[in-house]
Design a protein around this motif. Structure first.
Motif, PDB file in Angstrom:
ATOM      1  N   THR A  49       5.204   2.756  16.340  1.00 27.93           N
ATOM      2  CA  THR A  49       4.877   1.390  16.775  1.00 27.93           C
ATOM      3  C   THR A  49       5.631   0.313  16.006  1.00 27.93           C
ATOM      4  O   THR A  49       5.680  -0.829  16.450  1.00 27.93           O
ATOM      5  N   GLY A  50       6.167   0.651  14.841  1.00 25.26           N
ATOM      6  CA  GLY A  50       6.852  -0.335  14.014  1.00 25.26           C
ATOM      7  C   GLY A  50       5.898  -1.231  13.246  1.00 25.26           C
ATOM      8  O   GLY A  50       6.325  -2.194  12.611  1.00 25.26           O
ATOM      9  N   ARG A  51       4.614  -0.907  13.262  1.00 21.80           N
ATOM     10  CA  ARG A  51       3.624  -1.721  12.558  1.00 21.80           C
ATOM     11  C   ARG A  51       3.619  -1.349  11.078  1.00 21.80           C
ATOM     12  O   ARG A  51       3.982  -0.243  10.709  1.00 21.80           O
ATOM     13  N   THR A  52       3.185  -2.290  10.222  1.00 25.04           N
ATOM     14  CA  THR A  52       3.255  -2.137   8.772  1.00 25.04           C
ATOM     15  C   THR A  52       1.874  -2.271   8.155  1.00 25.04           C
ATOM     16  O   THR A  52       1.086  -3.121   8.564  1.00 25.04           O
ATOM     17  N   CYS A  53       1.587  -1.474   7.127  1.00 26.03           N
ATOM     18  CA  CYS A  53       0.312  -1.547   6.422  1.00 26.03           C
ATOM     19  C   CYS A  53       0.360  -2.680   5.398  1.00 26.03           C
ATOM     20  O   CYS A  53       1.276  -2.757   4.581  1.00 26.03           O
ATOM     21  N   THR A  54      -0.651  -3.555   5.438  1.00 23.23           N
ATOM     22  CA  THR A  54      -0.712  -4.679   4.508  1.00 23.23           C
ATOM     23  C   THR A  54      -1.894  -4.568   3.539  1.00 23.23           C
ATOM     24  O   THR A  54      -2.333  -5.569   2.974  1.00 23.23           O
ATOM     25  N   LEU A  55      -2.381  -3.364   3.324  1.00 22.91           N
ATOM     26  CA  LEU A  55      -3.399  -3.144   2.306  1.00 22.91           C
ATOM     27  C   LEU A  55      -2.715  -3.058   0.940  1.00 22.91           C
ATOM     28  O   LEU A  55      -1.501  -2.844   0.859  1.00 22.91           O
ATOM     29  N   PRO A  56      -3.481  -3.204  -0.155  1.00 13.68           N
ATOM     30  CA  PRO A  56      -2.869  -3.107  -1.487  1.00 13.68           C
ATOM     31  C   PRO A  56      -2.206  -1.747  -1.721  1.00 13.68           C
ATOM     32  O   PRO A  56      -2.589  -0.742  -1.127  1.00 13.68           O
ATOM     33  N   VAL A  57      -1.226  -1.734  -2.605  1.00 10.17           N
ATOM     34  CA  VAL A  57      -0.524  -0.500  -2.974  1.00 10.17           C
ATOM     35  C   VAL A  57      -1.536   0.539  -3.453  1.00 10.17           C
ATOM     36  O   VAL A  57      -2.491   0.207  -4.139  1.00 10.17           O
ATOM     37  N   ARG A  58      -1.349   1.788  -3.060  1.00  7.33           N
ATOM     38  CA  ARG A  58      -2.195   2.934  -3.443  1.00  7.33           C
ATOM     39  C   ARG A  58      -3.657   2.746  -3.040  1.00  7.33           C
ATOM     40  O   ARG A  58      -4.572   3.155  -3.751  1.00  7.33           O
ATOM     41  N   HIS A  59      -3.871   2.111  -1.908  1.00  8.87           N
ATOM     42  CA  HIS A  59      -5.231   1.902  -1.421  1.00  8.87           C
ATOM     43  C   HIS A  59      -5.870   3.224  -1.021  1.00  8.87           C
ATOM     44  O   HIS A  59      -5.180   4.160  -0.639  1.00  8.87           O
ATOM     45  N   PRO A  60      -7.198   3.309  -1.115  1.00 12.51           N
ATOM     46  CA  PRO A  60      -7.875   4.526  -0.655  1.00 12.51           C
ATOM     47  C   PRO A  60      -7.960   4.524   0.867  1.00 12.51           C
ATOM     48  O   PRO A  60      -7.946   3.469   1.504  1.00 12.51           O
ATOM     49  N   GLY A  61      -8.035   5.682   1.440  1.00  7.27           N
ATOM     50  CA  GLY A  61      -8.230   5.797   2.888  1.00  7.27           C
ATOM     51  C   GLY A  61      -6.977   5.531   3.699  1.00  7.27           C
ATOM     52  O   GLY A  61      -5.864   5.513   3.192  1.00  7.27           O
ATOM     53  N   SER A  62      -7.206   5.317   4.970  1.00  8.81           N
ATOM     54  CA  SER A  62      -6.117   5.131   5.933  1.00  8.81           C
ATOM     55  C   SER A  62      -5.481   3.754   5.814  1.00  8.81           C
ATOM     56  O   SER A  62      -6.087   2.806   5.326  1.00  8.81           O
ATOM     57  N   CYS A  63      -4.261   3.681   6.305  1.00 12.54           N
ATOM     58  CA  CYS A  63      -3.551   2.406   6.339  1.00 12.54           C
ATOM     59  C   CYS A  63      -4.128   1.496   7.413  1.00 12.54           C
ATOM     60  O   CYS A  63      -4.722   1.963   8.380  1.00 12.54           O
ATOM     61  N   ASN A  64      -3.942   0.201   7.223  1.00 15.95           N
ATOM     62  CA  ASN A  64      -4.314  -0.813   8.213  1.00 15.95           C
ATOM     63  C   ASN A  64      -3.011  -1.444   8.698  1.00 15.95           C
ATOM     64  O   ASN A  64      -2.443  -2.308   8.024  1.00 15.95           O
ATOM     65  N   PHE A  65      -2.525  -0.983   9.832  1.00 14.44           N
ATOM     66  CA  PHE A  65      -1.234  -1.429  10.332  1.00 14.44           C
ATOM     67  C   PHE A  65      -1.361  -2.727  11.118  1.00 14.44           C
ATOM     68  O   PHE A  65      -2.269  -2.889  11.932  1.00 14.44           O
ATOM     69  N   VAL A  66      -0.426  -3.648  10.843  1.00 18.65           N
ATOM     70  CA  VAL A  66      -0.386  -4.929  11.553  1.00 18.65           C
ATOM     71  C   VAL A  66       0.999  -5.120  12.155  1.00 18.65           C
ATOM     72  O   VAL A  66       1.959  -4.454  11.782  1.00 18.65           O
ATOM     73  N   GLY A  67       1.080  -6.066  13.071  1.00 17.19           N
ATOM     74  CA  GLY A  67       2.338  -6.355  13.744  1.00 17.19           C
ATOM     75  C   GLY A  67       3.356  -7.015  12.835  1.00 17.19           C
ATOM     76  O   GLY A  67       3.056  -7.409  11.703  1.00 17.19           O
ATOM     77  N   PRO A  68       4.585  -7.171  13.318  1.00 15.95           N
ATOM     78  CA  PRO A  68       5.679  -7.709  12.508  1.00 15.95           C
ATOM     79  C   PRO A  68       5.421  -9.113  11.954  1.00 15.95           C
ATOM     80  O   PRO A  68       5.762  -9.392  10.807  1.00 15.95           O
ATOM     81  N   GLU A  69       4.814  -9.992  12.738  1.00 15.36           N
ATOM     82  CA  GLU A  69       4.555 -11.352  12.250  1.00 15.36           C
ATOM     83  C   GLU A  69       3.559 -11.357  11.108  1.00 15.36           C
ATOM     84  O   GLU A  69       3.743 -12.069  10.111  1.00 15.36           O
ATOM     85  N   ASP A  70       2.482 -10.585  11.244  1.00 15.72           N
ATOM     86  CA  ASP A  70       1.481 -10.494  10.174  1.00 15.72           C
ATOM     87  C   ASP A  70       2.088  -9.864   8.924  1.00 15.72           C
ATOM     88  O   ASP A  70       1.786 -10.276   7.800  1.00 15.72           O
ATOM     89  N   ALA A  71       2.953  -8.874   9.096  1.00 17.35           N
ATOM     90  CA  ALA A  71       3.622  -8.242   7.947  1.00 17.35           C
ATOM     91  C   ALA A  71       4.554  -9.237   7.260  1.00 17.35           C
ATOM     92  O   ALA A  71       4.625  -9.289   6.029  1.00 17.35           O
ATOM     93  N   LYS A  72       5.239 -10.042   8.054  1.00 15.61           N
ATOM     94  CA  LYS A  72       6.125 -11.055   7.489  1.00 15.61           C
ATOM     95  C   LYS A  72       5.323 -12.059   6.663  1.00 15.61           C
ATOM     96  O   LYS A  72       5.725 -12.427   5.560  1.00 15.61           O
ATOM     97  N   ASN A  73       4.170 -12.464   7.179  1.00 16.72           N
ATOM     98  CA  ASN A  73       3.297 -13.387   6.445  1.00 16.72           C
ATOM     99  C   ASN A  73       2.801 -12.753   5.147  1.00 16.72           C
ATOM    100  O   ASN A  73       2.712 -13.417   4.121  1.00 16.72           O
ATOM    101  N   ALA A  74       2.472 -11.457   5.167  1.00 18.08           N
ATOM    102  CA  ALA A  74       2.012 -10.763   3.969  1.00 18.08           C
ATOM    103  C   ALA A  74       3.119 -10.699   2.941  1.00 18.08           C
ATOM    104  O   ALA A  74       2.868 -10.801   1.736  1.00 18.08           O
ATOM    105  N   ALA A  75       4.361 -10.553   3.379  1.00 20.41           N
ATOM    106  CA  ALA A  75       5.498 -10.478   2.464  1.00 20.41           C
ATOM    107  C   ALA A  75       5.713 -11.800   1.755  1.00 20.41           C
ATOM    108  O   ALA A  75       6.192 -11.837   0.619  1.00 20.41           O
ATOM    109  N   LEU A  76       5.333 -12.885   2.397  1.00 20.43           N
ATOM    110  CA  LEU A  76       5.536 -14.210   1.817  1.00 20.43           C
ATOM    111  C   LEU A  76       4.435 -14.588   0.829  1.00 20.43           C
ATOM    112  O   LEU A  76       4.595 -15.546   0.070  1.00 20.43           O
ATOM    113  N   HIS A  77       3.318 -13.873   0.829  1.00 23.34           N
ATOM    114  CA  HIS A  77       2.191 -14.244  -0.042  1.00 23.34           C
ATOM    115  C   HIS A  77       2.003 -13.300  -1.169  1.00 23.34           C
ATOM    116  O   HIS A  77       2.190 -12.219  -1.252  1.00 23.34           O
TER     117      HIS A  77
END
Length: 77
Positions: A49-77
């Motif tokens: 899907t090209g979606r990216t996980c924006t949970l903290p590094v080494r988080h427990p459990g499954s990833c929470n994948f978000v779309g490209p715009e949300d991932a871009k916003n996470a990269a900026l913060h």
């Protein structure tokens, strides 16, 4: 014996779980979005899907994948 039956060192692959390395997760190939990872997030990419996980590094459990715009916003913060 086929070449597929031997490891790079030339010895046969382990035949049981006890002989295998206990933590093989470090050998699992993942794809990481570098800009998101540099911001401190997991950043694993779900390839189909090209979606990216924006949970903290080494988080427990499954990833929470978000779309490209949300991932871009996470990269900026």
């Amino acid at each position: 014996m086929n070449s597929q039956d031997q490891s790079v060192s030339g010895s046969p692959h382990p035949t049981s779980r006890e002989e295998a390395r206990p933590d093989q997760s470090s050998t699992h190939v993942t794809h990481v979005r570098e800009d998101v990872a540099m911001a401190g997030w997991c950043a694993n990419v779900h390839l189909p899907t090209g979606r990216t996980c924006t949970l903290p590094v080494r988080h427990p459990g499954s990833c929470n994948f978000v779309g490209p715009e949300d991932a871009k916003n996470a990269a900026l913060h």
